[in-house]
Design a protein around this motif. Structure first.
Motif, PDB file in Angstrom:
ATOM      1  N   ASP A  67     -17.566  42.094  -5.228  1.00  0.00           N
ATOM      2  CA  ASP A  67     -18.772  41.775  -5.990  1.00  0.00           C
ATOM      3  C   ASP A  67     -18.570  42.220  -7.431  1.00  0.00           C
ATOM      4  O   ASP A  67     -18.050  43.308  -7.683  1.00  0.00           O
ATOM      5  N   SER A  68     -18.997  41.405  -8.361  1.00  0.00           N
ATOM      6  CA  SER A  68     -18.841  41.758  -9.780  1.00  0.00           C
ATOM      7  C   SER A  68     -19.796  42.874 -10.206  1.00  0.00           C
ATOM      8  O   SER A  68     -19.652  43.420 -11.288  1.00  0.00           O
ATOM      9  N   THR A  69     -20.765  43.255  -9.350  1.00  0.00           N
ATOM     10  CA  THR A  69     -21.693  44.344  -9.697  1.00  0.00           C
ATOM     11  C   THR A  69     -21.178  45.714  -9.262  1.00  0.00           C
ATOM     12  O   THR A  69     -21.851  46.715  -9.475  1.00  0.00           O
ATOM     13  N   VAL A  70     -19.994  45.778  -8.647  1.00  0.00           N
ATOM     14  CA  VAL A  70     -19.436  47.060  -8.210  1.00  0.00           C
ATOM     15  C   VAL A  70     -19.177  47.934  -9.435  1.00  0.00           C
ATOM     16  O   VAL A  70     -18.595  47.495 -10.420  1.00  0.00           O
ATOM     17  N   ALA A  71     -19.669  49.169  -9.365  1.00  0.00           N
ATOM     18  CA  ALA A  71     -19.499  50.121 -10.468  1.00  0.00           C
ATOM     19  C   ALA A  71     -19.612  51.532  -9.921  1.00  0.00           C
ATOM     20  O   ALA A  71     -20.077  51.746  -8.800  1.00  0.00           O
ATOM     21  N   SER A  72     -19.194  52.516 -10.733  1.00  0.00           N
ATOM     22  CA  SER A  72     -19.423  53.920 -10.389  1.00  0.00           C
ATOM     23  C   SER A  72     -20.913  54.147 -10.460  1.00  0.00           C
ATOM     24  O   SER A  72     -21.541  53.851 -11.477  1.00  0.00           O
ATOM     25  N   ARG A  73     -21.475  54.660  -9.414  1.00  0.00           N
ATOM     26  CA  ARG A  73     -22.938  54.813  -9.340  1.00  0.00           C
ATOM     27  C   ARG A  73     -23.326  56.279  -9.349  1.00  0.00           C
ATOM     28  O   ARG A  73     -22.644  57.130  -8.802  1.00  0.00           O
ATOM     29  N   GLY A  74     -24.465  56.574  -9.969  1.00  0.00           N
ATOM     30  CA  GLY A  74     -24.996  57.922 -10.047  1.00  0.00           C
ATOM     31  C   GLY A  74     -24.805  58.516 -11.426  1.00  0.00           C
ATOM     32  O   GLY A  74     -23.895  58.141 -12.159  1.00  0.00           O
ATOM     33  N   SER A  75     -25.676  59.449 -11.785  1.00  0.00           N
ATOM     34  CA  SER A  75     -25.640  60.063 -13.107  1.00  0.00           C
ATOM     35  C   SER A  75     -24.367  60.842 -13.376  1.00  0.00           C
ATOM     36  O   SER A  75     -23.969  60.993 -14.513  1.00  0.00           O
ATOM     37  N   ILE A  76     -23.760  61.359 -12.344  1.00  0.00           N
ATOM     38  CA  ILE A  76     -22.555  62.150 -12.558  1.00  0.00           C
ATOM     39  C   ILE A  76     -21.314  61.449 -12.021  1.00  0.00           C
ATOM     40  O   ILE A  76     -20.259  62.026 -11.917  1.00  0.00           O
ATOM     41  N   ASN A  77     -21.468  60.159 -11.692  1.00  0.00           N
ATOM     42  CA  ASN A  77     -20.354  59.325 -11.246  1.00  0.00           C
ATOM     43  C   ASN A  77     -19.524  59.952 -10.137  1.00  0.00           C
ATOM     44  O   ASN A  77     -18.321  59.795 -10.093  1.00  0.00           O
ATOM     45  N   LEU A  78     -20.159  60.646  -9.241  1.00  0.00           N
ATOM     46  CA  LEU A  78     -19.427  61.279  -8.147  1.00  0.00           C
ATOM     47  C   LEU A  78     -19.770  60.695  -6.784  1.00  0.00           C
ATOM     48  O   LEU A  78     -19.287  61.179  -5.787  1.00  0.00           O
ATOM     49  N   ILE A  79     -20.603  59.701  -6.757  1.00  0.00           N
ATOM     50  CA  ILE A  79     -21.040  59.204  -5.458  1.00  0.00           C
ATOM     51  C   ILE A  79     -20.050  58.200  -4.904  1.00  0.00           C
ATOM     52  O   ILE A  79     -19.385  58.463  -3.918  1.00  0.00           O
ATOM     53  N   ALA A  80     -19.912  57.033  -5.514  1.00  0.00           N
ATOM     54  CA  ALA A  80     -18.984  56.025  -5.018  1.00  0.00           C
ATOM     55  C   ALA A  80     -18.993  54.804  -5.915  1.00  0.00           C
ATOM     56  O   ALA A  80     -19.839  54.674  -6.796  1.00  0.00           O
TER      57      ALA A  80
END
Length: 156
Positions: free
Chosen positions: A17-30
């Motif tokens: 999916d083109s919406t895949v990104a680092s998620r979360g304020s601290i980019n530690l989730i997935a």
């Protein structure tokens, strides 16, 4: 139509999916697609009680202050804080010793470095129990007169 690359694979659904990104304020989730992220973050917010609406973004041309956030149930003043999973929680304006706050209502504030300035986020305490005398910030729901929360026996 945009084609997703190999690195655009959601770690939760394994979909491209083109919406895949680092998620979360601290980019530690997935690395997640937008749909999986929203389901994950909404489920976590429901469990942790982080169901407050986001604080409004101040208009740079508006010199009026929006004032403190208030509880929609009792009208009392709250500290509305973002969580690391991009949801918001209403916290009490006071700290209490951990022994007076049931585990599910314990929060702390944490400064997170970002590109231009640190931001402060709310982190639910659940992995390491604080000492009974350690200060924690209770969720406003614990102290809200409109909520029906059972308080622990703290006479010991």
């Amino acid at each position: 139509m945009e084609v997703a690359s190999e690195r655009d694979v959601c770690q939760l659904c394994q979909g491209r999916d083109s919406t895949v990104a680092s998620r979360g304020s601290i980019n530690l989730i997935a690395e997640m697609c937008e749909g999986c992220w929203n389901r994950f973050a909404n489920d976590l917010a429901a469990v942790e009680g982080a169901t407050a609406p986001p604080s409004p973004v101040p208009d740079e041309d508006d010199y009026e202050t929006s004032g403190p956030s208030t509880c929609s149930k009792c009208g009392g003043r709250v500290r509305r804080m973002p969580t690391y999973y991009d949801r918001w929680v209403d916290l009490a304006t006071v700290e209490l010793p951990a022994k007076q706050v049931p585990e599910r209502y314990r929060w702390r504030l944490m400064k997170v470095p970002v590109a231009y300035a640190p931001i402060t986020i709310a982190v639910h305490i659940r992995v390491i129990d604080p000492l009974p005398s350690d200060p924690v910030i209770p969720a406003h729901a614990l102290l809200c007169p409109a909520e029906q929360v059972e308080m622990p026996d703290i006479r010991s």
